[in-house]
Design an enzyme around this catalytic site. Structure first.
Site, PDB file in Angstrom:
ATOM      1  N   ASP A 295       0.797  -1.245   0.000  1.00  0.00           N
ATOM      2  CA  ASP A 295       0.000   0.000   0.000  1.00  0.00           C
ATOM      3  C   ASP A 295       0.826   1.290   0.000  1.00  0.00           C
ATOM      4  O   ASP A 295       0.266   2.366  -0.247  1.00  0.00           O
ATOM      5  CB  ASP A 295      -0.950   0.064   1.201  1.00  0.00           C
ATOM      6  CG  ASP A 295      -1.995  -1.038   1.186  1.00  0.00           C
ATOM      7  OD1 ASP A 295      -2.259  -1.575   0.098  1.00  0.00           O
ATOM      8  OD2 ASP A 295      -2.529  -1.367   2.255  1.00  0.00           O
ATOM      9  N   ASP A 519      -9.054  -6.950   8.682  1.00  0.00           N
ATOM     10  CA  ASP A 519      -8.445  -5.813   7.983  1.00  0.00           C
ATOM     11  C   ASP A 519      -8.405  -4.567   8.853  1.00  0.00           C
ATOM     12  O   ASP A 519      -7.630  -3.650   8.578  1.00  0.00           O
ATOM     13  CB  ASP A 519      -9.236  -5.476   6.715  1.00  0.00           C
ATOM     14  CG  ASP A 519      -9.135  -6.559   5.674  1.00  0.00           C
ATOM     15  OD1 ASP A 519      -8.070  -7.176   5.555  1.00  0.00           O
ATOM     16  OD2 ASP A 519     -10.145  -6.800   4.970  1.00  0.00           O
TER      17      ASP A 519
END
Length: 580
Positions: A295, A519
């Protein structure tokens, strides 16, 4: 698919012979009976003047505390290009290696392994013949590693050596490591024994994870277990490197422990210890696959000003350069270990697939691959869809389709993206990365741990042709509300099982994100891991510009990222495709 690694590192047992052939002399370390210290120096050539050297220091005198300095002089024109487990410098032919913050103590009889990659090795360059440790000449006994005759060079192996070196695709012909900590949680779930034997990634998501936490054994424990599972056969262990300063600037759920400016701490307290552990001789025969900082770099493309999707924290990280600096440093340190395979994260098709994101991401990755002393040779490949939900293949529509003269690219779901699934995206990104400067033989991984989208909601054919939106929405495998939704998605299922070389250009399908690990938290949960509650993990959240102002699609009552989420695990099994 990755030949440069094979060119750089010779096979175990012939390393010294290669060095002798290149430098023209038999290799030996300083010999003698005087106490103090001993240095074992081994070099191997990969041609064109390039070489790698391992340096083992053994302290034979009083314990050293508070730091050490090793010095030696090259007898020829060699140059140190990059090194590990020490701070390396060179002035003329004189080379100095000084200890790091975590390895400055060296007890009596203790040893430490360091090394470097070098250049400018000429045909007549010999190896260093004298070393000093904190000013003391190292004259301790050494074990001869090479003998020569006038016509041949004979090599005798003393210990594990550098291992077998890199192979083209680390997954081919190899077992994969099953994390016992994850497997135990999976097996404890009703029906979980069906998948508890699957290989998953080991996440180093904070400094404490290196030594182990209440949730998981430390890195050494995992590697020791990997050696046991290997039982002498090739085995891949997958490790996620995930702790950049200002980590994941666009998502509060996965913000890390290091502040945006703490790049030095990232290097010395996080990357350096991991690299040192990877380099231990007992792990030389493992194939260590790393997923490097998911990310991070994609955020510098899509979530910075003047984009409407900009996040202030991402502007900070772009301005200070610490994502690029940190990724480059990680690649350099980890890539210097000859049995490590680095894969850089490339987000997923629903993030980077647009034209104005696709090429710039490849260019930025190339910049990072050559930052902080790294080179592109430290990148074995790329990984798509890490911890995400993008369908592997969209079976019932393709990007070339149109309905009534309207391209599917104009549908609300596709929204002018160039790709509709992860396989087409990964294969295309591989080609674009080569255009950016990466080697033509880089490989790709796709995380299929949660992108199966099976169950009763899975379509069985194309959608109606009454309009382009009806056609796409009726036939799409990915059942998310919006491609920008990423947190604990409702309706998701396990995807393709881990598999080596499943498609052209793809090294493997992997489960890098362990199924059942959250998550992010649905609501604020006090913790010391730097993880906040993210609105995208709240099922009641109505969205933002980054997900088209849609509902989040998240499951309720989720724990902190990385913590076990039983409801998610059960849903993933229920909606698995292929079905369990």
């Amino acid at each position: 698919m990755k030949l440069n690694g094979q060119r750089r590192w010779a096979a175990a047992g012939v390393v010294v012979a290669t060095a002798v052939a290149t430098f023209g002399v038999a290799m030996s370390a300083p010999a003698g009976a005087a106490p103090g210290c001993r240095v074992d120096y081994k070099a191997n050539s990969w041609g064109g003047g390039g070489f790698g050297a391992s340096v083992k220091i053994t302290n034979l005198g009083d314990a050293v505390s508070g730091g050490w300095t090793l010095k030696f002089t090259f007898p020829g024109s060699q140059r140190v290009a990059q090194g590990w487990n020490a701070t390396w410098s060179q002035s003329g032919a004189d080379v100095t290696a000084t200890s790091l913050s975590w390895n400055g103590n060296l007890g009596t009889g203790a040893s430490i392994d360091l090394g470097f990659n070098g250049s400018n090795a000429g045909a007549n360059d010999a190896n260093p013949s004298a070393f000093t440790l904190n000013g003391t000449l190292c004259t301790g006994d050494t074990v001869p590693t090479t003998t020569t005759t006038t016509t041949t060079t004979t090599t005798t192996s003393n210990g594990p050596g550098p291992g077998p070196g890199r192979v083209d695709n680390p997954y081919v012909g190899a077992k994969q490591y099953v994390n016992p900590d994850w497997a135990a949680k999976a097996a404890a779930e009703p029906g979980g024994s069906r998948i508890a034997n699957q290989p998953t990634g080991v996440w180093m998501d904070r400094i404490a994870a290196i030594n182990g936490t209440v949730d998981s054994r430390g890195l050494v424990g995992h590697l020791d277990e990997a050696v046991r599972q290997a039982a002498g056969s090739p085995l891949v262990i997958q490790v996620v490197i995930y702790n950049l300063p200002g980590r994941d600037c666009s998502a509060l759920a996965s913000n890390g422990e290091l502040k945006p400016t703490e790049i030095d701490k990232y290097k010395t307290d996080y990357i350096d210890p991991i690299a040192a552990i990877f380099a231990r001789p007992e792990y030389a025969n493992l194939r260590i696959v790393t997923t490097v900082e998911i990310d991070s770099l994609p955020n510098l493309i899509t979530n910075v000003s003047p984009r409407p999707t900009a996040v202030p924290a991402c502007d900070v990280m772009k301005a200070n350069g610490n994502y690029v600096t940190g990724v480059g440093y990680a690649l350099a340190k980890l890539g210097a270990v000859p049995n490590v395979y680095n894969y850089l994260d490339i987000g997923h098709h629903g993030w980077i697939g647009w034209d104005d994101n696709f090429g710039p991401t490849a260019e930025l990755l190339y910049q990072a691959a050559n930052a902080s002393g790294s080179t592109k040779a430290n990148v074995h490949g790329f990984i798509a869809n890490t911890a995400n939900y993008g369908a592997l293949r969209e079976l019932y529509f393709k990007i070339e389709d149109s309905v009534g003269g309207t391209s599917v690219r104009q549908s609300k779901w596709v929204d002018w993206n160039r790709y509709v699934d992860e396989l087409s995206y990964a294969q295309a990104f591989r080609q674009r990365a080569v255009l950016a400067g990466f080697d033509a033989n880089v490989g790709m991984l796709i995380d299929t741990s949660r992108n199966g989208w099976g169950g009763s909601a899975r379509p069985t054919g194309p959608g109606p042709t009454t309009g382009v939106d009806a056609y796409v929405n009726g036939g799409r495998i990915d059942r998310r509300i919006h491609l920008g939704n990423w947190c604990n998605q409702s309706g998701a299922g396990l995807g393709e099982r881990p598999k080596a070389a499943p498609e052209p250009g793809i090294d493997a399908y992997v489960w890098m994100k362990p199924p059942g690990e959250s998550d992010g938290a649905s609501e604020e949960i006090p913790n010391n891991e730097g993880k906040g509650a993210d609105k995208m993990c709240d099922p009641a959240y109505t969205g933002n510009v980054r997900n088209g102002n849609n509902m989040s699609g998240a499951l309720p009552k989720a724990p902190l990222s990385g913590k076990w989420f039983s409801a998610q695990f059960q849903e993933l099994m229920r909606n698995a495709y292929p079905a369990l």
